[in-house]
Design a protein around this motif. Sequence first.
Motif, PDB file in Angstrom:
ATOM      1  N   ASP A 205       0.840  -1.208   0.000  1.00  0.00           N
ATOM      2  CA  ASP A 205       0.000   0.000   0.000  1.00  0.00           C
ATOM      3  C   ASP A 205       0.868   1.249   0.000  1.00  0.00           C
ATOM      4  O   ASP A 205       0.604   2.211  -0.738  1.00  0.00           O
ATOM      5  N   ARG A 206       1.893   1.240   0.843  1.00  0.00           N
ATOM      6  CA  ARG A 206       2.783   2.410   0.936  1.00  0.00           C
ATOM      7  C   ARG A 206       3.486   2.690  -0.386  1.00  0.00           C
ATOM      8  O   ARG A 206       3.523   3.832  -0.857  1.00  0.00           O
ATOM      9  N   ILE A 207       4.019   1.667  -1.004  1.00  0.00           N
ATOM     10  CA  ILE A 207       4.732   1.836  -2.274  1.00  0.00           C
ATOM     11  C   ILE A 207       3.785   2.342  -3.358  1.00  0.00           C
ATOM     12  O   ILE A 207       4.114   3.247  -4.134  1.00  0.00           O
ATOM     13  N   CYS A 208       2.588   1.777  -3.366  1.00  0.00           N
ATOM     14  CA  CYS A 208       1.597   2.160  -4.375  1.00  0.00           C
ATOM     15  C   CYS A 208       1.180   3.617  -4.225  1.00  0.00           C
ATOM     16  O   CYS A 208       1.168   4.377  -5.196  1.00  0.00           O
ATOM     17  N   ARG A 209       0.860   4.039  -2.985  1.00  0.00           N
ATOM     18  CA  ARG A 209       0.410   5.420  -2.760  1.00  0.00           C
ATOM     19  C   ARG A 209       1.544   6.420  -2.967  1.00  0.00           C
ATOM     20  O   ARG A 209       1.321   7.528  -3.483  1.00  0.00           O
ATOM     21  N   THR A 210       2.753   6.055  -2.589  1.00  0.00           N
ATOM     22  CA  THR A 210       3.895   6.952  -2.802  1.00  0.00           C
ATOM     23  C   THR A 210       4.152   7.146  -4.293  1.00  0.00           C
ATOM     24  O   THR A 210       4.444   8.265  -4.751  1.00  0.00           O
ATOM     25  N   LYS A 251       4.954  15.358   1.441  1.00  0.00           N
ATOM     26  CA  LYS A 251       6.268  14.973   0.934  1.00  0.00           C
ATOM     27  C   LYS A 251       7.331  15.024   2.030  1.00  0.00           C
ATOM     28  O   LYS A 251       8.160  14.114   2.157  1.00  0.00           O
ATOM     29  N   ARG A 252       7.311  16.077   2.849  1.00  0.00           N
ATOM     30  CA  ARG A 252       8.316  16.210   3.919  1.00  0.00           C
ATOM     31  C   ARG A 252       8.077  15.191   5.034  1.00  0.00           C
ATOM     32  O   ARG A 252       9.010  14.784   5.719  1.00  0.00           O
ATOM     33  N   ALA A 253       6.822  14.819   5.242  1.00  0.00           N
ATOM     34  CA  ALA A 253       6.504  13.882   6.334  1.00  0.00           C
ATOM     35  C   ALA A 253       6.668  12.422   5.933  1.00  0.00           C
ATOM     36  O   ALA A 253       6.688  11.553   6.804  1.00  0.00           O
ATOM     37  N   LEU A 254       6.805  12.135   4.653  1.00  0.00           N
ATOM     38  CA  LEU A 254       6.854  10.752   4.168  1.00  0.00           C
ATOM     39  C   LEU A 254       7.855   9.858   4.902  1.00  0.00           C
ATOM     40  O   LEU A 254       7.529   8.715   5.241  1.00  0.00           O
ATOM     41  N   PRO A 255       9.088  10.331   5.183  1.00  0.00           N
ATOM     42  CA  PRO A 255      10.044   9.444   5.873  1.00  0.00           C
ATOM     43  C   PRO A 255       9.567   8.976   7.250  1.00  0.00           C
ATOM     44  O   PRO A 255      10.047   7.951   7.752  1.00  0.00           O
TER      45      PRO A 255
END
Length: 309
Positions: A205-210, A251-255
Amino acid sequence: MAVIRWGIRDKRQRFRCKNCGILFTRNDANQRLFNLFIWFKKWILERQTFKTLHRDSGLSIDTLQRIFYSFLDQSPTVKIRKSSYVHLRLDATCFNQFCLVCYQDHQDGYTQLIRFSDGEHYNEIKEDLNNLIKLGVQIESITTDGHKSILKAIKKSIPDVIVQRCLVHIQRMCLLWLTRFPRHDSGAELRHLVTLLLWIKTDNDRICRTRELDNWYERHKQYLQEQTINQQTGRYWYTHKLLRRSYFTIKRALPNMFHYISNPAIPSTTNGIEGFFSHLKNHLDLHRGLTVKHRIDFIKWYVYLSNTK
């Protein structure tokens, strides 16, 4: 024994002496204090008013107020509990005259520390985190709403700890900036991606949404860079600043958004502590006549009694 129980009168146990036949009751100061504290505890935790307690206890409202205010003046200190692998929820809520900063264990909702201040300040939060570590709280992760002071204090005090950004806060702010009905297709598409944040449960899910977010940016990159210029002053600003703000917030919070996927013990949101604040305010709003000092004392008792439940 020379003394036997002899019925109850005025809600008090009577005793009778076998030798002389005298009837009497015992006045135990500690027991009386304990009985009064039971009513005080109901007043703190069960949203009981003085009128209701007067009816149930038989004590006058003036007596109850005098006793309860005396208890408030003896408010306890929240005890820090030594624990390992703590997943902390850190958040603050504001009242009219002060701000409450709360450090809560996600596992059982135990509040490790509270601070009364006028805001979320770097120096105070840094001091609190250092005190928690010194007193034996081994912090593995901290879930927070991403306030700059909190993030800076965590980076300075415990740089190796896992920082989990609250997904609900990110989603809430982005939906506010994007509005309910965006006028441009880019806003509508990004809003749809934002609504799916809380449904990300696995790495796939994470890879897909990113990937979808990156593709969205590539499609609308030129639109995001459009600028408006003031012809008189020559100053310029980004035309679609709220759309840009929403994208770059994510984008900044993604990590730090998806640590909970690899470690399910980490809370993905601060909903637990938000619910705690909501219940606290509901209880406190019932007693609007309290002074600022007594309101603070009330909160200390509420946290202390909630921890001991």
